[in-house]
Design an enzyme around this catalytic site. Structure first.
Site, PDB file in Angstrom:
ATOM      1  N   GLY A 194       0.769  -1.179  -0.046  1.00 28.09           N
ATOM      2  CA  GLY A 194      -0.110  -0.031  -0.159  1.00 28.09           C
ATOM      3  C   GLY A 194       0.758   1.197   0.141  1.00 28.09           C
TER       4      GLY A 194
ATOM      5  CD  GLN B  47       3.487   5.811   2.509  1.00 23.87           C
ATOM      6  OE1 GLN B  47       2.586   5.087   2.025  1.00 23.87           O
ATOM      7  NE2 GLN B  47       4.382   5.072   2.997  1.00 23.87           N
TER       8      GLN B  47
ATOM      9  CB  CYS C 254       5.116   2.163   7.457  1.00 26.04           C
ATOM     10  SG  CYS C 254       4.637   3.527   6.484  1.00 26.04           S
ATOM     11  CG  LEU C 255       6.920   0.838   1.194  1.00 24.49           C
ATOM     12  CD1 LEU C 255       6.558   1.250   0.024  1.00 24.49           C
ATOM     13  CD2 LEU C 255       8.139  -0.008   1.235  1.00 24.49           C
TER      14      LEU C 255
ATOM     15  CG  HIS D  87      -0.804   1.458   7.322  1.00 22.00           C
ATOM     16  ND1 HIS D  87       0.319   0.888   8.257  1.00 22.00           N
ATOM     17  CD2 HIS D  87       0.089   2.322   6.540  1.00 22.00           C
ATOM     18  CE1 HIS D  87       1.445   1.217   7.918  1.00 22.00           C
ATOM     19  NE2 HIS D  87       1.382   2.141   6.956  1.00 22.00           N
ATOM     20  CD  GLU D  88      -1.352   2.526   2.846  1.00 20.59           C
ATOM     21  OE1 GLU D  88      -0.593   3.626   2.530  1.00 20.59           O
ATOM     22  OE2 GLU D  88      -0.567   1.389   3.118  1.00 20.59           O
TER      23      GLU D  88
ATOM     24  CG  HIS E 152       0.413   6.753   5.287  1.00 21.30           C
ATOM     25  ND1 HIS E 152       1.489   7.411   5.910  1.00 21.30           N
ATOM     26  CD2 HIS E 152       0.466   5.645   5.348  1.00 21.30           C
ATOM     27  CE1 HIS E 152       2.331   6.377   5.996  1.00 21.30           C
ATOM     28  NE2 HIS E 152       1.818   5.234   5.529  1.00 21.30           N
TER      29      HIS E 152
HETATM   30 CO    CO Z   1       2.567   3.360   5.654  1.00 23.02          CO
END
Ligand code: CO
Length: 171
Positions: free
Chosen positions: A44, A49, A91-92, A134-135, A138
């Protein structure tokens, strides 16, 4: 990982803005997000990000190696129920750190637009529900580490310093 904003980059703390019109810029941005997500083996990615405050999310869990791309424009959770079991998240934007999260909802109902500007509703539970939460976090300037207990946060701080040092050394 240059193109992905890493904690504590301040953009990750900002609130994304609603998309008023799905024009070429948005379509290109979605395509770019999908590419970046696959390139980094993420499941995701939210627009913040990669440094833009557009309310966009892309997800692909690639369950059993099968692609199922989900693109969410202006997603909003309109109903939720239950609590998902304890599970690990990563998370990235917080590379290398994983921890147990206990407070995600089990079931959610989400309203969003697709790239054809059609209003859609997705109802989902368990892991996909967690990834969507989660997304969407963000887009509200929240990260999974905000869900950690005070004790977990102490561990994170220590561990993150170590991870940062390792990243500096490997440059
Ligand atoms: Co993330």
């Amino acid at each position: 990982m240059e193109e992905i904003k890493v904690y504590p980059d301040s953009i990750l703390r900002k609130k994304a803005k609603d998309i008023e019109r799905i024009d070429d810029r948005i379509i290109q941005l979605l395509d770019k997000m999908v590419d970046i997500m696959y390139k980094h083996n993420g499941i995701g990615l939210a627009a913040e990000q990669i440094g833009t405050l557009d309310k966009l999310v892309v997800i692909d869990l690639r369950t059993n190696g099968n692609n199922r791309l989900i693109e969410l424009i202006n997603p909003i959770i309109i109903a939720s129920e239950g609590t998902y079991e304890e599970h690990e998240e990563g998370c990235l934007s917080v590379p290398g750190y994983y921890d147990v999260i206990k407070d995600r909802k089990k079931w959610i109902k989400v309203k969003y637009l697709d790239r054809n500007e059609e209003e859609k509703i997705i109802e989902t539970e368990d892991f996909l529900s967690v990834v969507i939460q989660h997304e969407i976090d963000h887009l509200n300037g929240r990260l999974f580490i905000d869900h950690l207990s005070p004790t977990q946060k102490l561990v994170f701080k220590k561990e993150w310093k170590k991870l940062q040092r390792e990243r500096e050394e490997s440059k």
